[in-house]
Scaffold this active site. Structure first.
Site, PDB file in Angstrom:
ATOM      1  N   HIS B 125     -13.741  62.257  40.600  1.00 42.14           N
ATOM      2  CA  HIS B 125     -12.898  63.387  40.979  1.00 42.14           C
ATOM      3  C   HIS B 125     -12.239  63.065  42.308  1.00 42.14           C
ATOM      4  CE1 HIS B 125     -17.109  64.071  42.353  1.00 42.14           C
ATOM      5  NE2 HIS B 125     -16.496  64.140  43.513  1.00 42.14           N
ATOM      6  N   ARG B 204     -20.288  51.272  46.291  1.00 44.18           N
ATOM      7  CA  ARG B 204     -21.328  52.223  45.907  1.00 44.18           C
ATOM      8  C   ARG B 204     -20.596  53.302  45.131  1.00 44.18           C
ATOM      9  NH1 ARG B 204     -22.020  58.011  46.659  1.00 44.18           N
ATOM     10  NH2 ARG B 204     -24.252  58.456  46.676  1.00 44.18           N
ATOM     11  N   ASP B 206     -20.091  56.822  43.469  1.00 42.16           N
ATOM     12  CA  ASP B 206     -20.521  58.215  43.535  1.00 42.16           C
ATOM     13  C   ASP B 206     -20.547  58.809  42.130  1.00 42.16           C
ATOM     14  OD1 ASP B 206     -21.052  60.574  45.275  1.00 42.16           O
ATOM     15  OD2 ASP B 206     -19.228  61.344  44.311  1.00 42.16           O
ATOM     16  N   GLU B 236     -24.782  55.476  42.018  1.00 46.43           N
ATOM     17  CA  GLU B 236     -25.630  56.601  42.424  1.00 46.43           C
ATOM     18  C   GLU B 236     -26.214  57.232  41.159  1.00 46.43           C
ATOM     19  OE1 GLU B 236     -23.713  60.162  43.524  1.00 46.43           O
ATOM     20  OE2 GLU B 236     -25.429  60.983  44.592  1.00 46.43           O
ATOM     21  N   HIS B 318     -27.672  60.815  53.093  1.00 50.14           N
ATOM     22  CA  HIS B 318     -26.937  62.028  53.456  1.00 50.14           C
ATOM     23  C   HIS B 318     -27.177  63.149  52.447  1.00 50.14           C
ATOM     24  CE1 HIS B 318     -24.598  60.177  50.328  1.00 50.14           C
ATOM     25  NE2 HIS B 318     -23.833  61.241  50.247  1.00 50.14           N
ATOM     26  N   ASP B 319     -27.803  62.840  51.328  1.00 49.35           N
ATOM     27  CA  ASP B 319     -28.060  63.844  50.293  1.00 49.35           C
ATOM     28  C   ASP B 319     -29.491  64.375  50.319  1.00 49.35           C
ATOM     29  OD1 ASP B 319     -25.568  64.113  49.073  1.00 49.35           O
ATOM     30  OD2 ASP B 319     -25.872  62.384  47.764  1.00 49.35           O
ATOM     31  N   ASP B 363     -28.783  69.663  54.303  1.00 49.25           N
ATOM     32  CA  ASP B 363     -27.357  69.549  54.607  1.00 49.25           C
ATOM     33  C   ASP B 363     -26.822  70.880  55.143  1.00 49.25           C
ATOM     34  OD1 ASP B 363     -24.589  69.270  54.474  1.00 49.25           O
ATOM     35  OD2 ASP B 363     -24.520  69.193  52.289  1.00 49.25           O
ATOM     36  N   ARG B 367     -27.067  65.697  59.017  1.00 51.67           N
ATOM     37  CA  ARG B 367     -25.873  64.934  59.366  1.00 51.67           C
ATOM     38  C   ARG B 367     -25.488  65.170  60.825  1.00 51.67           C
ATOM     39  NH1 ARG B 367     -22.615  66.344  53.652  1.00 51.67           N
ATOM     40  NH2 ARG B 367     -24.294  65.569  52.314  1.00 51.67           N
TER      41      ARG B 367
END
Lengths: 455, 455
Positions: B125, B204, B206, B236, B318-319, B363, B367
């Site tokens: 996307h 990488r 997504d 991922e 980051h997830d 999150d 971060r």
């Protein structure tokens, strides 16, 4: 100083989506190749015909052979609109046009032929798809771009009829830049510099009066000229442009007042004034030779001579109906109007397709796909332009000589232009009947010298 | 074939907005320099802190000294989001990050140090600010990009809660590409190729499972490897990835299952399972040494060995919440978890700031702006990582050797890794008390050979 090359220039204006589809290599990103309107179908407000810069490269021989040595492009940067005045990215040539690669090649090919290229600089506003505006759309006050626009309220109502931010003509599609933000200002100047570094020969400035800040344009000029002192800065100013033509802002403007006068003088009863009035041309006045002459004298006296000879003289553009239609298809009047445009001081400019007598009324009808089949050409107009461009190239007074009135009555005008030891007399009969007259030469030729008929 | 360099790699993941603000030259376009959140303030969902790639360049010495030799970047392309998963332009590095120029310099500086760089490829996307989506927003069915998306109805309701087009998780901010459109597909492949041509060392990917089309990823691989056969393609995929790891799609995946197992084994009663459960880590299970061993054996047996040694092994990203917070600040447990990560097969990956024990919950708290003042560092963790990275570099079995179980009971695990004539025994005490045990070596060392304590 205005650029010397402009005084020798014959401009051709290209509306990129409608000029020609060329088969270049895939761009960066790959341009779309399908899903366009048929070339011959009447243009629509939102449709794309898929013209590209590869097509322009293919047509350079055609343009050069007609005598054009300068191209003025409507916007070429990435945009959501077929006219590309809604800029999405000022550093990217639109992918459909072939991307930056195509412009690079076009500049090389044009320069190889001694042709100049100027681009349309839309610095007052961007499209709502511009990255900075979209950044503010998404992040509102948290966006570091929040000061790049004049925002009245969050959330932004960008997809309604009532934008809550400053927009050109209150059109939500066109957010106005806040040119007093130092970073926004630096960004716009950087755009101007960048494309000069890439080799363009100047900027045509879209609605520059909307950036009501002389210091903005002074710095613009300083930056542009620092990169290329011979770069051309020509503003889209429809009326008196004295404010910008003092030598510290623009070199010249689009000389619509001159074009209006020519149309009024040459058009006669053929002129479709109602059609003209619905465009930026406004209400055109029919002018006899003397009135036309007074108009010219006023125009040529208003600015310094080096500005006058560097003006971009035009009658029609993407913002007006086409001359063929304004003249109700009277080919001789169209040809005569162009002959005048090419013999008066200032650089003549021809809107694509007008040289072959393409018809076209109000936008978008004036933006039809270029006709490439010679069967569809009005060759009389084309031949006139070819001959006048050649004459202008060969006869220095037509480029540098002052305008000197000789004779004017009814539809008949004669004027001279002199440069060094050469003089040219131009005699125009804008009336339908043949004309014979004694024209007083006021000593522009020495007694005993022989005149040569150049036409 | 998976890339050889990955087997030697120690990855560091950088979230560009939060790592470091460097003072590079102005980019193209000039990045904004002001209007950011304070670095130390708690991060917000929409705020920007202004980290950039010039800052990363400044920090390369720091990273190299710790033993990192590969960087994995969260998205760097022009975007409206601070995490930059909402891509506006795949061919432009975000101006705030320093633009394409900064990435070019970063690649040069990293490669000069023997460091690899992989980028985050978000191909399922784009952001709704993407030029093609905006083009369709404005022109609807007249846009040649209309087939690049899955559109149910015009006009597009992109700024409502109910998108009338396919979007990732039905989030209107993220229109899903129609990867069965040949032109859209070509565009995405061109993006992948372009950045490899610019020198990146891999992608990488997504949410690649959302592009439910093996042929898409097969062609992606062919194109990527045609440009650089040693390019790394890592997906991922949070769970079983067999579908993509047959050799014709990805080289490896982000090995969250391994990370979850390590956390479950080392975390003990310290582990904040509720916090983990609110992230992609899901419900973590406490594991004794034997259960952990079985988990490992299953994971290492599931894929071919060349895949196992090329996996991107990680515990946090980051997830997820940060490991320091997941372990409720127990520095020894964090250090031990990293020691395990560095001694198991596959390339270890450390999320920026985890090496200094930065705290971070859900999150956007995970971060925060990187701490550069050593006063704020948990040096025990950092020192562990430095030593383990060095050990991994010096001791080939830690990179290439198969996992061989030796002993497992309660919180105590011992395993060996052998490569050629070298063998290493790793003994782990995940319990709070000291541990002494006889570990059967099963002949991994020849009788009479002397073991050296590497730690």
């Amino acid at each position: 100083m205005t650029p010397d090359w402009v005084k020798d220039a014959v401009f051709y204006q290209i509306f990129p989506d409608r000029f020609r589809i060329g088969q270049g290599p895939l761009g960066q990103p790959a341009p779309v190749r399908e899903g366009f309107e048929p070339w011959e179908a009447p243009p629509t407000l939102r449709g794309f015909k898929g013209g590209n810069l590869w097509g322009v490269i293919e047509a350079l021989d055609y343009l050069q052979e007609l005598g054009f040595n300068a191209l003025y492009f409507c916007p070429v940067f990435s945009s959501t609109a077929n006219h590309r005045y809604h800029t999405s990215d000022y550093f990217q040539v639109d992918p459909i046009l072939g991307g930056n690669e195509a412009l690079k090649r076009l500049l090389e090919e044009a320069h190889r032929r001694g042709m100049r290229v100027i681009l349309d600089g839309v610095f007052n506003h961007c499209g709502r798809a511009h990255f900075a505006f979209q950044h503010v759309m998404e992040n509102e006050a948290a966006s570091p771009y929040r000061d790049w626009f004049h925002i009245y309220k969050f959330p932004l109502a960008a997809y309604t009829k009532h934008p809550n931010y400053a927009a050109w003509w209150n059109n939500p599609e066109l957010p106005k830049f806040n040119t007093s933000s130092p970073e926004c200002r630096a960004y716009l100047f950087r755009v101007a510099e960048y494309w000069l570094e890439q080799g363009i020969d100047g900027w045509r400035l879209d609605v520059p009066n909307e950036i009501d800040d002389d210091e903005f344009w002074r710095e613009f000029r300083r930056r542009v000229k620092a990169i290329n002192p011979e770069a051309y800065i020509v503003g889209e100013i429809w009326d008196d442009a004295s404010r910008w033509l003092q030598g510290d802002q623009f070199d010249a403007v689009m000389n619509y007042p001159l074009g209006r006068a020519i149309l009024g003088f040459v058009g006669g009863e053929a002129l479709d004034k109602d059609l003209a009035a619905r465009s930026g041309l406004g209400r055109l006045e029919s002018l006899g030779a003397l009135a036309f002459h007074h108009r010219l004298e006023d125009l040529f006296g208003r600015y310094r001579w080096e500005v006058v000879t560097a003006q971009m003289n035009l009658m029609t553009s993407h913002d007006t109906p086409r001359i063929f239609t304004l003249m109700r298809g009277q080919v001789e009047r169209v040809s005569l109007a162009f002959a005048l445009l090419f013999t008066l001081p200032g650089a003549p400019m021809v809107y694509y397709g007008d040289e072959i007598g393409m018809p076209g009324g109000h936008d978008p009808d004036n933006r039809r796909g270029m006709i490439w089949d010679p069967e569809g050409w009005q060759t009389h107009i084309q031949e006139t332009i070819r001959r006048m461009a050649k004459l202008r190239r060969l006869v220095a007074p037509l480029r540098y000589g002052r305008y000197q009135y000789l004779y004017g009555q009814d539809g008949h005008l004669a004027f001279a232009r002199s440069h060094g030891t050469e003089s040219v007399v131009v005699a125009v009969n804008a009336a339908p009947e043949p004309w014979r007259a004694q024209i007083p030469l006021h000593g522009i030729w020495s007694r005993g010298e022989r005149a040569v008929d150049l036409v």
